[in-house]
Design an enzyme around this catalytic site. Structure first.
Site, mmCIF file in Angstrom:
data_model
loop_
_atom_site.group_PDB
_atom_site.id
_atom_site.type_symbol
_atom_site.label_atom_id
_atom_site.label_comp_id
_atom_site.label_asym_id
_atom_site.label_seq_id
_atom_site.Cartn_x
_atom_site.Cartn_y
_atom_site.Cartn_z
ATOM 1 N N HIS A 196 7.133 5.711 1.169
ATOM 2 C CA HIS A 196 7.859 4.475 0.833
ATOM 3 C C HIS A 196 8.798 4.700 -0.351
ATOM 4 C CE1 HIS A 196 4.101 2.662 2.642
ATOM 5 N NE2 HIS A 196 5.032 2.039 3.325
ATOM 6 N N ASN A 249 0.844 -1.199 0.000
ATOM 7 C CA ASN A 249 0.000 0.000 0.000
ATOM 8 C C ASN A 249 0.877 1.245 0.000
ATOM 9 O OD1 ASN A 249 -2.267 1.915 1.726
ATOM 10 N ND2 ASN A 249 -2.815 0.817 -0.114
ATOM 11 N N LEU A 250 1.737 1.272 -0.987
ATOM 12 C CA LEU A 250 2.858 2.220 -0.973
ATOM 13 C C LEU A 250 2.442 3.640 -1.328
ATOM 14 C CD1 LEU A 250 5.463 -0.113 -2.676
ATOM 15 C CD2 LEU A 250 4.944 0.156 -0.256
#
Ligand code: PAF
Length: 282
Positions: A38, A33-34
């Site tokens: 990230h 769920n970047l």
């Protein structure tokens, strides 16, 4: 092109090939769920390595009963695109069975003492045991030279540092700065759980930590500053788990001494739990 790898033997072959070619390998562990936060970790890993592996694994052992393991967003296709865009070479996508070959009830656990007892550790019993248990496996699987962790999970970084030193993992750790939305809210996969009105309120957590820093620098006692910040957050509609000022190593801060400090907060808006921190010098 990024390569998606789900077989441990293939991951080993790929990383070994890079190492035999004299390349330095970087690693970014994620639960998927970047977001842009990230991606900044991957970009930083690239600065420290020639090849970057990012893992995507929603780790069941670090979620407590009643936490959001089941509903944690799984967005593998979008994650692959985000990792490729940020410059990762491989996405390590293990199954639960690959990660825990004896099943999640038969896990060899890694438990760090001391630093896990306070703050997040006190509010989420067993959470850090799950984190170290999976990160130790990830380090063994990927065999990277350097791993990047975000400073948003400040205590997680301290726990991983302790583990790496204690178990003599041959890996360098790099800490990445917190990436924030325009209004100051630290980026997190959990922000998307917030209702539109809670999302507006959420930035108060960063403001309250900035105010805490200003108050301490202006001479307020640490305990009074913590209390003020907790009251500020409660007034904004948060259920506050803690606001605490510590030494950077998370030991108790001396009430008066000058030097580096970190103020950390955890607070809930509805069923969404947010954490944030700010480092400063007094
Ligand atoms: O910070 C995270 O996303 C997780 O705790 C980590 C390090 C990927 C372990 O599951």
């Amino acid at each position: 092109m990024i390569e998606t790898i789900s077989e441990l033997a293939l991951l080993r072959e790929r990383v070994l090939g890079w190492k035999q070619a004299g390349l330095r390998v970087g690693f970014v562990p994620t639960m998927g769920n970047l977001h842009a936060g990230h991606q900044s970790l991957v970009r930083l890993a690239r600065e420290h390595a020639d090849r970057v592996v990012a893992s995507v694994f929603v780790n069941p052992t670090q979620f407590g009963p009643g936490e959001d393991y089941e509903r944690y967003p799984r967005t593998v296709e979008a994650d692959m695109t985000a990792l490729e865009e940020a410059g990762a070479d491989a996405m390590w996508l293990p199954s639960v069975e690959t990660m825990y070959p004896h099943g999640t009830q038969g896990v060899v656990e890694i438990r760090v003492p001391g630093v896990t007892a306070v703050l997040e550790g006190a509010h989420r019993p067993g959470h850090f045991d799950g984190v170290t248990t999976v990160v130790a496996r990830l380090f063994n699987q990927v065999q990277a030279d350097v791993a990047v962790f975000g400073r948003k999970d400040y205590q997680q970084l301290a726990v991983i540092r302790y583990m790496v030193r204690d178990l003599a993992f041959p890996i360098e750790l790099v800490a990445a700065p917190i990436i924030r939305e325009a209004d100051g809210l630290a980026m997190s996969s959990r922000n998307q759980y917030l209702s539109p009105s809670d999302r507006q309120t959420a930035a108060a957590i960063h403001r309250s930590l900035q105010d805490t820093r200003e108050a301490v620098m202006a001479g307020m006692s640490l305990r009074a500053a913590e209390k003020d910040a907790a009251a500020q957050l409660a007034g904004a509609g948060f259920a506050v788990d803690y606001v605490a000022i510590h030494h950077p190593d998370l030991s108790a801060a001396d009430a008066d001494a000058a030097g580096p400090l970190v103020a950390l907060a955890a607070a809930r808006l509805g069923s969404t739990r947010l954490i944030d921190n700010i480092e400063f010098e007094r």
